[in-house]
Design an enzyme around this catalytic site. Sequence first.
Site, PDB file in Angstrom:
ATOM      1  CG  ASP A 178     -48.544   3.496  18.829  1.00 15.00           C
ATOM      2  OD1 ASP A 178     -49.027   2.370  18.616  1.00 15.00           O
ATOM      3  OD2 ASP A 178     -49.177   4.412  19.380  1.00 15.00           O
ATOM      4  CG  ASP A 192     -54.937   2.846  23.025  1.00 19.23           C
ATOM      5  OD1 ASP A 192     -54.156   1.905  22.857  1.00 19.23           O
ATOM      6  OD2 ASP A 192     -54.783   3.963  22.502  1.00 19.23           O
TER       7      ASP A 192
END
Length: 431
Positions: free
Chosen positions: A175, A246
Amino acid sequence: MSPSPVSRPGRALAGLTAVAACSAGLLAAPAPASAAPDPARAPAAGTYPNLAPRPPMGWNNWSYYMCDINEKTVLDNARALVRTGLAGKGYRTVTIDDCWMGRARGSRGELVADPVKFPHGMAYLGRQLHRMGLKFGIYEDVGTLTCEKFPGSLGHFQEDAAQFAEWKVDYVKADGCNVPIAPGHTKEETYRDLYGQMSRALRDTGRPITFSVSAPAYFQFDGDTVWHQVIGWSAEVGNLWRGGRDVALQQSTPAAKWSSIVYNFRYNAKLSGLQKPGRWNDPDFLLAGDTGLTREEIQSQMSLWAMMAAPLISSTDVTGLSGQARSVLGNKNVIAVDQDALGVQGHLVQQDDGSAVLAKPLRNGDTAIALFNSGATARTLSVTAAAAGLPQAGSYRLHELVTGRRTRSGGDIVARDVPPHSTVLYRVTPG
């Protein structure tokens, strides 16, 4: 004042706000020396091994469990993948997302698994997965901290990569939260350097570790020029990349989940020109399971993801998977479209506010065609053979991959009375 925490893109369906916070907060942060871009470390084209010749398939805990994760939950889901036959159909990489580690590194600077959640440690977890014939995936962050404030890899890339290799990790998802921007350098330069450092560290271990890059998700709202540039170098440093927001979490309403599926489809479908075989656009997890979505909705996501040659990574409770969800996830004909050896992402051939048609050439000369009704009422959808890129032929054989129905067409490819939120997926053979 220390910078505000950086949310992962799209957390709570607030992707634009999160990325704005990322830019504002991190540009003001003091930068460790290792965050400064080093031109000598810039990634060279094609240097990361091609470890994902087909889109990866598997399971990840994040969308369903978030931080409520432990050794038993992971292994129970892994066993369920095997028991349901999904592992045999390709869902073999089990990835533990954020929150698996302790809040501080060990005395030697090493990453330490949370001793309550993972009492036997991560090497043990990997061994158990490998004994089941599965692959072991793990999560880290190229910043100072992960999105949930656990230790990041910045300043520890070589050590962390070596530790992952020692644990026999097969897949790393990296990430990009809490990335400090060095003075005099742009956000894009900094992300490029840090992901390049992690890429080299993983490669230097000598272990084949598939590398999932999240960098483009942090640039979705920075303009197409820089967004596409980041996708370009992500394809150099890794095997697949998260492109944007997301997908919705399990705690979201069914309406919000469906909205996120449509949103992620729409942005990812436009990126087909930036994908190439072995380097994959990733529009995030599959939500088939105990999610409140209808059969038509979870089937649409599966069919559309297959058309886009997207990674098929389920994020649900596999231990309680309904027969309906197993049927959707395990449809071998739809999986074959996703995993087709030609490795081409299907492209949009027509669309309007409530529908889209995609075409995807397949290795054996067939073409997959998806007709998607995203609207609230039933519609008949069609596309001409020419628009879909089909070769000229006297007729076309159509195999509907969800129902199994086989028909013929003399020209137009038609799906009649497509229910709301449904997708008809054909495999079309000339003649």
